[in-house]
Design a protein around this motif. Structure first.
Motif, short mmCIF file in Angstrom:
data_model
loop_
_atom_site.label_atom_id
_atom_site.label_comp_id
_atom_site.label_asym_id
_atom_site.label_seq_id
_atom_site.Cartn_x
_atom_site.Cartn_y
_atom_site.Cartn_z
N ALA A 131 3.79 -0.41 -0.34
CA ALA A 131 2.51 -0.52 0.33
C ALA A 131 1.33 -0.35 -0.59
O ALA A 131 0.18 -0.51 -0.16
N LEU A 132 1.61 -0.01 -1.87
CA LEU A 132 0.55 0.28 -2.82
C LEU A 132 0.90 -0.31 -4.18
O LEU A 132 2.08 -0.46 -4.51
N PRO B 218 -5.67 -7.70 2.78
CA PRO B 218 -5.97 -6.37 3.32
C PRO B 218 -5.29 -6.18 4.68
O PRO B 218 -5.28 -7.10 5.51
N LEU B 219 -4.72 -5.00 4.89
CA LEU B 219 -4.03 -4.72 6.15
C LEU B 219 -5.01 -4.62 7.32
O LEU B 219 -6.14 -4.13 7.16
N ASP B 220 -4.56 -5.03 8.49
CA ASP B 220 -5.39 -4.84 9.67
C ASP B 220 -5.30 -3.39 10.14
O ASP B 220 -4.50 -2.60 9.62
N ALA B 221 -6.11 -3.03 11.10
CA ALA B 221 -6.22 -1.64 11.53
C ALA B 221 -4.90 -1.06 12.05
O ALA B 221 -4.53 0.06 11.67
N PRO B 222 -4.14 -1.76 12.90
CA PRO B 222 -2.88 -1.18 13.38
C PRO B 222 -1.88 -0.87 12.26
O PRO B 222 -1.23 0.17 12.27
N VAL C 133 -4.03 -1.93 -0.02
CA VAL C 133 -2.78 -1.55 0.63
C VAL C 133 -2.19 -2.76 1.36
O VAL C 133 -2.91 -3.61 1.89
N PHE C 134 -0.88 -2.83 1.37
CA PHE C 134 -0.15 -3.92 2.02
C PHE C 134 1.10 -3.33 2.64
O PHE C 134 1.36 -2.13 2.56
#
Length: 305
Positions: A175-176, A240-244, A290-291
């Motif tokens: 994720a990083l 970029p990741l969404d909020a959830p 973050v992913f």
């Protein structure tokens, strides 16, 4: 199922699975962990839909009844109810709090008329569940001392022509970036190593644990099933990741920070602390890099007709 946290979609061996390997002395907050598992199921939905289509091609009979063994809050249960619209799907789990979530999820998704829940501990609890054309179990068998015995029991509940599918293994979450600009590079790799140690300790402490080479297709064959094969499915949410997804990652890292505090060195504990600080620009709720990238492997085989 025993009352281990699951991943169902969910077991924290790796976040996809959702199990919490490591220090068993930590009590499970099912409200928090159930939320984590439900968020995980939503992130994994595209990959689980692909899984259902793959399993459809392996079946030699129509699916009239399916079991989700170790269901957790019912992510896969409800997905299979939609994928196999003529089937009754039973969520089987040993945690009442998670089965309540599975029932509520089925109601929200409009499949409650074909989804039911069954409280049972594995392996003995399967005796009252009944037979099925499709049996799915994600990250549950490895919580039982006798994994081959568990597969034998699941295979016995399978109708001829039906498929037993177990999700075990895959790839850990990334994720990083390797170097995130704080602490030492390679944090997630070190966390993986610590969790693998915890997993080995967990397996050694299970009642009646038996050592076995975890060749899942061979184990399915030993359970009397044929045509065993494996396939890996990717869960890929780029930056970029969404909020959830960010929220789920934050919850997962916060759990790791709590559970692994005595296993990580001071530098890694501090880095993890900054990553979960909502006010820190280096934290996962704020940083743009973050992913979510992971993979789960499914092993499946057919019961001879």
């Amino acid at each position: 199922m025993t009352r281990h946290p699951h991943t169902h979609d969910d077991h924290t061996h790796h976040p996809h699975g959702g199990h919490a390997h490591g220090d068993a002395s930590h009590a499970v907050d099912w409200a928090v962990f159930g939320t984590l598992l439900e968020k995980n199921a939503e992130l994994s939905t595209p990959a689980l839909e692909q899984t259902a289509e793959w399993l459809r091609g392996l079946l030699a009979v129509p699916v009239r009844r399916a079991l989700d063994v170790g269901s957790g809050p019912g992510g896969a249960t409800c997905l299979f109810a939609r994928a196999f619209p003529d089937a009754e799907v039973v969520a089987v789990d040993g945690t009442p709090e998670l089965l309540e979530r599975a029932h509520a999820r089925a109601e929200r998704l409009g499949v409650a008329d074909r989804v039911r829940t069954h409280l049972a501990e594995l392996p003995d609890g399967l005796a009252d569940v009944g037979e099925a054309d499709l049996i799915w179990s994600s990250k549950a068998v490895h919580h039982l001392g006798d994994q081959q015995g568990a597969l034998d029991g699941l295979a016995a509940a399978l109708r001829p022509g039906g498929v037993l599918a177990v999700s075990e293994g895959g790839l850990p979450l990334r994720a990083l970036p390797r170097d995130i600009g704080i602490g030492r590079p390679g944090l997630l790799a070190r966390i993986d190593a610590v969790q693998e140690e915890g997993f080995t300790e967990m397996r050694a402490e299970l009642p009646g644990t038996k050592e076995i080479v975890e060749d899942w297709p061979a184990m399915l064959g030993a359970a009397g099933l044929t045509g065993a094969r494996s396939r890996t499915f990717l869960v890929d949410h780029p930056a970029p990741l969404d909020a959830p997804a960010r929220e789920m990652l934050h919850i997962e890292l916060a759990r790791l920070h709590e559970r692994l505090a005595d296993r990580l060195d001071a530098t890694d504990r501090a880095t993890l602390g900054r990553l979960i600080d909502p006010d820190d620009e280096a934290g996962v709720l704020r940083r743009p890099d973050v992913f979510w990238l992971s993979a789960f492997t499914v092993h499946a085989a057919v019961k001879p007709r």
